[in-house]
Design an enzyme around this catalytic site. Structure first.
Site, PDB file in Angstrom:
ATOM      1  N   HIS A  95      -0.333  -2.529  -6.216  1.00  0.00           N
ATOM      2  CA  HIS A  95      -1.777  -2.663  -6.437  1.00  0.00           C
ATOM      3  C   HIS A  95      -2.521  -1.337  -6.188  1.00  0.00           C
ATOM      4  O   HIS A  95      -3.659  -1.176  -6.605  1.00  0.00           O
ATOM      5  CB  HIS A  95      -2.350  -3.789  -5.564  1.00  0.00           C
ATOM      6  CG  HIS A  95      -2.478  -3.454  -4.109  1.00  0.00           C
ATOM      7  ND1 HIS A  95      -1.579  -3.897  -3.154  1.00  0.00           N
ATOM      8  CD2 HIS A  95      -3.416  -2.747  -3.432  1.00  0.00           C
ATOM      9  CE1 HIS A  95      -1.966  -3.481  -1.963  1.00  0.00           C
ATOM     10  NE2 HIS A  95      -3.079  -2.763  -2.104  1.00  0.00           N
ATOM     11  N   ASP A 149       4.730  -6.424  -5.286  1.00  0.00           N
ATOM     12  CA  ASP A 149       3.753  -5.403  -4.906  1.00  0.00           C
ATOM     13  C   ASP A 149       4.400  -4.087  -4.502  1.00  0.00           C
ATOM     14  O   ASP A 149       4.023  -3.476  -3.506  1.00  0.00           O
ATOM     15  CB  ASP A 149       2.854  -5.919  -3.780  1.00  0.00           C
ATOM     16  CG  ASP A 149       1.569  -5.102  -3.656  1.00  0.00           C
ATOM     17  OD1 ASP A 149       1.179  -4.460  -4.646  1.00  0.00           O
ATOM     18  OD2 ASP A 149       0.969  -5.095  -2.565  1.00  0.00           O
ATOM     19  N   SER A 198      -2.491   0.428   2.529  1.00  0.00           N
ATOM     20  CA  SER A 198      -1.618  -0.243   1.559  1.00  0.00           C
ATOM     21  C   SER A 198      -0.543   0.714   1.056  1.00  0.00           C
ATOM     22  O   SER A 198      -0.831   1.816   0.602  1.00  0.00           O
ATOM     23  CB  SER A 198      -2.446  -0.749   0.379  1.00  0.00           C
ATOM     24  OG  SER A 198      -3.359  -1.738   0.793  1.00  0.00           O
TER      25      SER A 198
END
Length: 537
Positions: free
Chosen positions: A90, A126, A210
């Protein structure tokens, strides 16, 4: 007994029982708290986390029209090879739909970042993979292939956006190398998300974390940070999810990426030092016991040899006395016979009788005085003990020779801490003058033979040492930062290493000169590998 009295006593008994239950609960609670305080807390070595942070990068997505650039988003990633970066899908998903966007990675150290290209994309779990363009390289991180223990300590490393915002960083700052932020927490409950396999933990994350690594206490990757819990209630605790190694390993396998991993137990240098001190104490106690046993055996052998020597001396003394007596009797006999013959010859002794009697008398006297004395018993016992020892002196000397020649050295896991290095047997060839493998001269100092290696191609300093007496080869590795590495390289450039066989004086001077590099090293190494070496035929 009246009913009221029975009721009162019942209430008093119930009150006492309640007090006892409360007291027991308080005691149990205090005992539990004491156990928590007294129990050793497993803390990560900050040097390991800092060393792993060298492999962590900020991932930036930039839009540029040629004249101006604008930061679209950013996250975190980490190098699994010198030019491949793992991050979240993402973080880079906007690259898939817009060819005008540029991806870049900004390391924690150095002068600038590097352009990157998306080479693998897996939104199902992801994960994504970037390749550094333009020849840039980074230090790869180490992955832990095993299953992490629930409740174990973990570290999250990355670039949370709320920290950038609090610092007031500009876009120029975000594309400039900066040290990553580290947070600590614990694995919680072993729960996983339903979409893909994850680890639940409490190490605080921000939006820019992230794609960053979740590390164990030795600085090895056990997961990839992905997302956190969301709640409308401000009193709820925050929890975070990291993509598990099961997902990451499968993703890298599909991408045909060969990474470095280490599944050894995580032990601290302090644990090794304590174990080494206990081992040394045990070895000293064992050697003291052996010396005592040898002393007792030697004393017993001496007592046995003394008894044998005493018997031999007494026997020789008795034999000497008997022989002296016989010689004396012979001398008297010859003299008497000479007198008989002389009386027959009108008082004239024959010369042979005189000389014979004198010789026998002198021999008797000599034998008497040449008998071994009682004082010679101890010296003869020592001589008898030394004779068998002399026959085995060559084998004893062979056992006491230092560990020279060709050897193969095998890692001793119980005495080692390995976090990033490969485990292989090490062949060496050592000479008594401190020459290793015929080309590298070791320095001689108070702590023995050693050589400090400061390579140009990696950010690692190694202190290699060898103890010929115990045949132990030791490698200590320091995973230092760029500034420390630059200083160490400058110090190494000022040293002149002697050639093999230059002599003890040159080796001692070199050992002293190496202290200038040792002074730049952290107090403890990140790795300590001890090898037991055995001679090769």
């Amino acid at each position: 007994m009246p009913k009221a009295s029975r009721t009162l006593r019942s209430k008093q008994y119930g009150a006492k029982s309640g007090y006892m239950r409360v007291a027991k609960q308080i005691i149990a609670l205090l005992a539990a708290l004491f156990a928590l305080v007294a129990a050793p807390v497993a803390m990560a070595d900050p040097a390991d986390i800092s060393a792993a942070s060298r492999s962590v990068v900020r991932v930036v997505i930039i839009e540029s029209d040629g004249d101006r650039a604008r930061l679209i988003t950013h996250g975190t990633g980490f190098a699994v090879t010198p030019n491949l970066i793992v991050t979240n899908a993402h973080v880079v998903e906007e690259l898939r739909g817009d060819d005008t966007l540029i991806a870049g990675v900004v390391p924690a150290e150095g002068r600038n970042g590097y352009p990157a290209k998306l080479v693998a994309y897996s939104p199902g779990n992801d994960l994504a993979l970037l390749r550094i363009e333009g020849g840039g390289t980074l230090t790869p991180i180490t992955l832990f292939p095993g299953a992490p223990t629930d409740g174990s300590e973990v570290y999250a490393v990355g670039y949370p956006g709320n920290v950038d915002l609090a610092q007031g960083l500009s876009m120029a700052d975000l594309v400039t190398p900066q040290e990553a932020v580290k947070t600590r927490g614990y694995l919680s409950g072993g729960r996983s998300s339903r979409s893909f396999d994850t680890l639940l933990h409490t190490a605080p994350l921000g939006s820019g974390n992230s794609g960053g690594p979740l590390l164990d206490s030795c600085g090895r990757v056990i997961g990839v940070n992905s997302f956190g819990t969301v709640s409308d209630n401000s009193t709820d605790s925050s929890f975070y999810f990291a993509i598990s190694m099961r997902e990451l390993s499968a993703f890298l396998l599909r991408a045909k990426v060969d990474v470095h991993s280490s599944g050894l137990p995580c032990r601290s240098i302090a644990d090794l030092d304590r174990a080494e001190a206990q081992r040394a104490a045990g070895e000293q106690a064992r050697m003291a016991a052996e010396r005592e046993a040898r002393a007792q055996a030697s004393q017993q052998q001496f007592e046995t040899a003394r008894r044998e020597a005493e018997m031999a001396v007494l026997s020789e003394r008795d034999n000497g006395m008997a022989l002296a007596a016989l010689l004396l009797v012979g001398a008297l006999g010859v003299g008497g016979w000479g007198m008989v013959q002389a009386s027959r010859r009108r008082g004239k002794f024959q010369r042979k009788h005189v000389f014979g009697a004198a010789a026998l008398l002198a021999s008797a006297i000599a034998v008497w005085f040449l008998r071994p004395s009682l004082a010679s018993i101890d010296s003869r016992a020592r001589e008898n003990l030394e004779q068998p020892q002399a026959s085995s002196s060559s084998s004893a000397a062979a056992l006491d020779r230092p560990g020279s020649g060709r050897m193969i050295c095998v890692l001793d896991p119980e005495r080692s801490r390995v976090t990033v290095s490969d485990i292989t047997d090490v062949p060496i060839e050592w000479t008594e003058t401190g020459c290793m493998n015929g080309k590298t001269q070791y320095g001689l100092a108070n702590d023995g033979w050693s050589r400090i290696l400061v390579p140009n191609g990696e950010e690692t300093i190694s202190v290699n040492s060898y103890d010929p007496q115990s045949r132990t080869y030791t490698v200590e590795r320091f995973l230092v930062g760029l500034d420390a590495m630059t200083e160490a390289r400058a110090a190494r450039a000022r040293l002149n290493a002697p050639a093999c066989g230059a002599g003890e004086e040159a080796a001692r001077q070199f050992g002293q000169n190496q202290q200038s590099i040792k002074a730049l090293l952290p107090p403890e190494p990140n790795e300590r590998m001890r090898y037991n070496c055995q001679p090769q035929p």
